[in-house]
Design a protein around this motif. Structure first.
Motif, short mmCIF file in Angstrom:
data_model
loop_
_atom_site.label_atom_id
_atom_site.label_comp_id
_atom_site.label_asym_id
_atom_site.label_seq_id
_atom_site.Cartn_x
_atom_site.Cartn_y
_atom_site.Cartn_z
N GLY A 70 0.81 -1.21 0.00
CA GLY A 70 0.00 0.00 0.00
C GLY A 70 0.84 1.26 0.00
N PHE A 71 1.86 1.31 0.87
CA PHE A 71 2.73 2.49 0.93
C PHE A 71 3.44 2.71 -0.41
CE2 PHE A 71 3.05 1.86 5.74
CZ PHE A 71 2.14 2.88 5.99
N ILE A 72 3.95 1.64 -1.00
CA ILE A 72 4.68 1.77 -2.26
C ILE A 72 3.73 2.15 -3.40
CG2 ILE A 72 6.01 0.49 -3.99
CD1 ILE A 72 7.25 -1.08 -1.67
N ALA A 73 2.53 1.55 -3.40
CA ALA A 73 1.55 1.86 -4.45
C ALA A 73 1.13 3.32 -4.40
CB ALA A 73 0.33 0.95 -4.30
N VAL A 74 0.93 3.86 -3.19
CA VAL A 74 0.56 5.27 -3.06
C VAL A 74 1.64 6.17 -3.64
CG1 VAL A 74 0.25 7.14 -1.38
CG2 VAL A 74 -0.98 4.98 -1.08
N GLU A 75 2.90 5.85 -3.36
CA GLU A 75 4.01 6.64 -3.90
C GLU A 75 4.08 6.53 -5.42
OE1 GLU A 75 8.91 6.63 -3.88
OE2 GLU A 75 7.80 5.43 -2.40
N VAL A 76 3.93 5.30 -5.93
CA VAL A 76 4.03 5.06 -7.38
C VAL A 76 2.93 5.80 -8.13
CG1 VAL A 76 3.67 3.28 -9.13
CG2 VAL A 76 5.29 2.88 -7.27
N TRP A 77 1.69 5.64 -7.67
CA TRP A 77 0.57 6.28 -8.36
C TRP A 77 0.59 7.79 -8.17
CZ3 TRP A 77 -2.74 1.76 -6.25
CH2 TRP A 77 -2.60 0.66 -7.11
N GLY A 78 1.14 8.25 -7.03
CA GLY A 78 1.29 9.69 -6.82
C GLY A 78 2.26 10.29 -7.83
N ASN A 79 3.38 9.60 -8.07
CA ASN A 79 4.35 10.07 -9.06
C ASN A 79 3.75 10.06 -10.47
OD1 ASN A 79 6.44 10.59 -7.26
ND2 ASN A 79 7.21 8.50 -7.35
N ILE A 184 10.81 16.10 -15.82
CA ILE A 184 12.10 15.41 -15.89
C ILE A 184 12.49 14.86 -14.52
CG2 ILE A 184 14.58 15.78 -16.22
CD1 ILE A 184 13.92 17.55 -18.58
N VAL A 185 12.23 15.64 -13.47
CA VAL A 185 12.52 15.17 -12.11
C VAL A 185 11.66 13.94 -11.80
CG1 VAL A 185 12.30 15.73 -9.67
CG2 VAL A 185 13.31 17.39 -11.23
N VAL A 186 10.37 14.00 -12.14
CA VAL A 186 9.47 12.88 -11.86
C VAL A 186 9.85 11.66 -12.70
CG1 VAL A 186 7.08 12.09 -11.98
CG2 VAL A 186 7.57 14.39 -11.19
N SER A 187 10.41 11.89 -13.89
CA SER A 187 10.79 10.76 -14.74
C SER A 187 11.89 9.91 -14.11
CB SER A 187 11.26 11.26 -16.12
OG SER A 187 12.56 11.82 -16.06
N GLU A 188 12.62 10.48 -13.15
CA GLU A 188 13.68 9.74 -12.46
C GLU A 188 13.13 8.85 -11.35
OE1 GLU A 188 17.16 9.60 -12.99
OE2 GLU A 188 16.43 10.38 -14.89
N SER A 189 11.86 9.03 -11.01
CA SER A 189 11.28 8.25 -9.90
C SER A 189 11.11 6.79 -10.31
CB SER A 189 9.93 8.84 -9.49
OG SER A 189 9.00 8.72 -10.54
N THR A 190 11.34 5.93 -9.35
CA THR A 190 11.17 4.49 -9.56
C THR A 190 11.08 3.82 -8.20
OG1 THR A 190 12.04 2.56 -10.73
CG2 THR A 190 13.64 3.94 -9.59
N VAL A 191 10.72 2.55 -8.19
CA VAL A 191 10.71 1.80 -6.93
C VAL A 191 12.12 1.29 -6.68
CG1 VAL A 191 9.73 -0.18 -5.70
CG2 VAL A 191 8.31 1.14 -7.28
N GLY A 192 12.73 1.74 -5.61
CA GLY A 192 14.12 1.38 -5.33
C GLY A 192 14.32 -0.09 -5.03
N ARG A 193 15.56 -0.52 -5.13
CA ARG A 193 15.87 -1.94 -4.90
C ARG A 193 15.57 -2.38 -3.48
NH1 ARG A 193 21.67 -2.41 -8.12
NH2 ARG A 193 20.85 -1.89 -10.19
N VAL A 194 15.76 -1.47 -2.51
CA VAL A 194 15.48 -1.83 -1.12
C VAL A 194 13.99 -2.12 -0.94
CG1 VAL A 194 15.50 -0.99 1.26
CG2 VAL A 194 17.44 -0.50 -0.24
N LYS A 195 13.14 -1.30 -1.59
CA LYS A 195 11.69 -1.51 -1.49
C LYS A 195 11.28 -2.82 -2.16
CE LYS A 195 10.67 3.41 -1.29
NZ LYS A 195 10.08 4.58 -1.98
#
Length: 270
Positions: A70-79, A184-195
């Motif tokens: 849920g936490f990761i999905a909120v971040e992903v869809w927010g981006n 461009i800043v948002v294009s750098e967003s991704t789910v990190g390896r730790v997550k």
């Protein structure tokens, strides 16, 4: 590592159907291997030890998995929403520049339109592919848009309406520049390896716990694992599909920018 980046690029650029096939196949393969190992170990003393494990353990593990996803999905869809908003803001600002340029003589208006068209063509043909592969940076200056700003500032208004239009055009160009920086800043967003590692670890723990709790009944064990694995695969698929706003089949497209072009559609790279 570059190899890991290439693998993630390969997966995230797959059509959604094939991405689903890969994710579901990998999840079911993992689940089958856990089922095989646990059922092979569930004999004699180990079988009694497995049976003694409380089914109540599954509930907190499931909650932990749900919270993490849920936490990761909120971040992903927010981006993803931020990326869409940035593109819409840039397109609206450029459209305002195009419209306001109409208050100036034909030659000046045509020059502004040409500069805006050039900026959009560069964005569509060069910047978008770079954003899709995490190669776009703020060090790449939008020369056409900067030229549009300088040219607009150099205009000499002949009357009050042109002075107002010039001020509004400068403000709109600044808005477009800011929106471009934001996308461009948002294009750098991704789910990190730790997550990703955290999700995969909790998936392993939960699948193993389900297999152990139901190890005395193989059919029940298989059904429970299959149901939970299906939910896991769907969750992972949704996160992967939206993890990079400008990558893959479900991505933010430059369609709104293309609609602003005044001299036909931009040429596409082969």
């Amino acid at each position: 590592t570059p190899h890991g980046s290439a693998m993630s690029d390969w997966l995230l650029n797959l059509p959604l159907l094939w991405m689903a096939v890969v994710v579901f196949a990998a999840t079911y393969l993992l689940t089958a291997s856990i089922y095989w190992v646990v059922t092979r170990l569930a004999v004699d003393d180990r079988a009694r030890a497995f049976k003694a494990l409380s089914p109540g353990l599954l509930s907190p593990l499931g909650i932990l998995f749900a919270l993490l996803v849920g936490f990761i999905a909120v971040e992903v869809w927010g981006n993803y929403d931020k990326a869409k908003a940035a593109v819409a803001t840039e397109a609206s600002a450029l459209r305002a520049v195009v419209v306001l340029a109409g208050t100036f003589p034909e030659e000046q208006k045509t020059h502004v339109h040409a500069l805006v068209d050039r900026h959009i063509e560069e964005a569509v043909n060069e910047v978008w592919p770079a954003m899709a592969h995490h190669r776009a940076t703020l060090s790449n200056v939008p020369t056409a848009l900067i030229e549009t700003l300088y040219y607009t500032l150099s205009l000499e208004p002949a009357h009050a309406s042109q002075r107002i239009a010039q001020t509004e055009m400068v403000e709109a160009i600044r808005t477009a520049l800011d929106a471009r920086r934001h996308r461009i800043v948002v294009s750098e967003s991704t789910v990190g390896r730790v997550k990703w590692a955290g999700i995969l670890l909790i998936v392993h723990f939960t699948l193993v716990a389900i297999a152990i709790v139901h190890s005395d009944n193989r059919l029940t064990c298989a059904i429970a694992l299959t149901l939970f694995a299906s939910g896991i695969a769907l969750s992972l698929l949704l996160i992967a599909a939206y993890s990079r706003p400008f990558t893959g089949e479900i991505s933010v497209r430059p369609d709104l920018l293309k609609q602003v072009i005044t001299s036909g559609q931009p040429s596409s790279n082969p």
